[in-house]
Design an enzyme around this catalytic site. Sequence first.
Site, PDB file in Angstrom:
ATOM      1  N   GLY A 134       0.740  -1.303   0.082  1.00  0.00           N
ATOM      2  CA  GLY A 134      -0.026  -0.165  -0.066  1.00  0.00           C
ATOM      3  C   GLY A 134       0.934   1.262  -0.188  1.00  0.00           C
ATOM      4  O   GLY A 134       1.305   1.518  -1.145  1.00  0.00           O
ATOM      5  N   LYS A 205       2.258 -10.124  -4.233  1.00  0.00           N
ATOM      6  CA  LYS A 205       3.269  -9.121  -3.607  1.00  0.00           C
ATOM      7  C   LYS A 205       4.706  -9.524  -3.682  1.00  0.00           C
ATOM      8  O   LYS A 205       5.664  -9.145  -4.228  1.00  0.00           O
ATOM      9  CB  LYS A 205       2.856  -8.548  -2.370  1.00  0.00           C
ATOM     10  CG  LYS A 205       1.254  -7.653  -2.522  1.00  0.00           C
ATOM     11  CD  LYS A 205       0.692  -7.488  -1.087  1.00  0.00           C
ATOM     12  CE  LYS A 205      -0.775  -6.887  -1.285  1.00  0.00           C
ATOM     13  NZ  LYS A 205      -1.424  -6.915   0.013  1.00  0.00           N
TER      14      LYS A 205
END
Length: 436
Positions: A134, A205
């Site tokens: 994020g 990720k």
Amino acid sequence: MKPVKIGFLGFGTVGQGAAIVLARNALEISRRAGREISVKSAVVRDINRTREAGLEGVILTTDPLDVVNDPDIDVVVEVVGGDEPAKTLLLQAIANGKHVVTANKALIARFGNELFEAAREHNVSVAFEAAVAGGIPVIKSIREGLAGNKIQWLAGIINGTSNYILTEMRDKGRDFADVLQEAQDLGYAEADPTFDVEGIDAAHKLTILASIAFGVPLKFDAVYIEGISHITREDTAYAEELGYRIKHLGLAVDTGDGLELRVHPTLIPERRLIANVDGVMNAVLVQADAVGPTLYYGAGAGAEPTGSSIVADIMDAARVASAAVDNRVPHLAFQHDALNDVRVLSSSEFSTSYYLRILVDDKPGVMADISRILGDEDISIEAIIQKEPTADSARVPIILLTRKMVEGAMESAIAKIEALGSVEGTVTRIRVESLG
Ligand code: HSE
């Protein structure tokens, strides 16, 4: 200088978060970028839905081609998620000479190689800081800040939902299912929560982090993936008794003989800083030869934290627009013709220590049988806890910590332990990493 014009594909929480940051910090941003950045249009599902205050000037449309084919738009920001139509729209935007910014981790992990190639062909960039952790600028830190280092390994808490669930289980003794429901109600979890709790989101990720750390093409299919749904609150409590915390980690390790790319729950010593990253927060620990360990911590999701990464990527796109492709920071940190296709190890080749929880009959000789099996496989025991039987059960849990070994030996030992008549059900096995 002419303002940079942005078009959003998707204008939900994250898209609006980025647009709000752009509007609120317009002056700071233009002082840094050397030009204004303005949001021209956004693709939405329902034009009549209420938006965040301050976004009144944005033209709303339901047709994505209004954005990707608009000659006035310089940068397309994709925040719709999913494979399609996101991939086709981004390829179209790239073919139209637009820079692309995306928060779509699944898309980059699985189709990034193709998107980057298209971008090189059309002299544009694909930026994806928001896809990993994020708001933490971890892509930029590894790709640029650590560019002088040889990276040895990295370990990340890169799924906030799993971290929140494990934290609640440990702190409050709550059950997995109960906390998952709450995480969904609070909006932390992905639309399909199995992506979070079965490790798929973290694997997307990790794929990206491993590529920029080691200069290998994106290899999502080679990542070993295990989630947290089999972890019980008892495991979190036993781990604590042994001086550990259970965290869901993405690990990328350069062993010298190949790469370990793995995502799984992991016991880590509670004294490590990363063991104390709780709730929905994310952190990535990177071990590199020159700098040593560095730790990147922050919000792994949320409108403005993710928006913060998107805005930084937009500013980079505005800057690189005038630079030749060869003078830009490469998408995967290493020049595309210098990427190495290093072998990824299979799980039986991993080297780790283990936590084992074995439910056994409370009778003489059981512990001796288990020790013999482990000894035969050359597995050394480091710590043992055995609980007293309770009034309502004749079975007791035995908890073992082992020394480091090759995983194949553990697989074989577990099969033999599970075959013992005195052992109930399956053995719970959680990897242990010292991260020292
Ligand atoms: N579902 C993700 C998480 C959101 O829990 O971390 C950010 O990618």
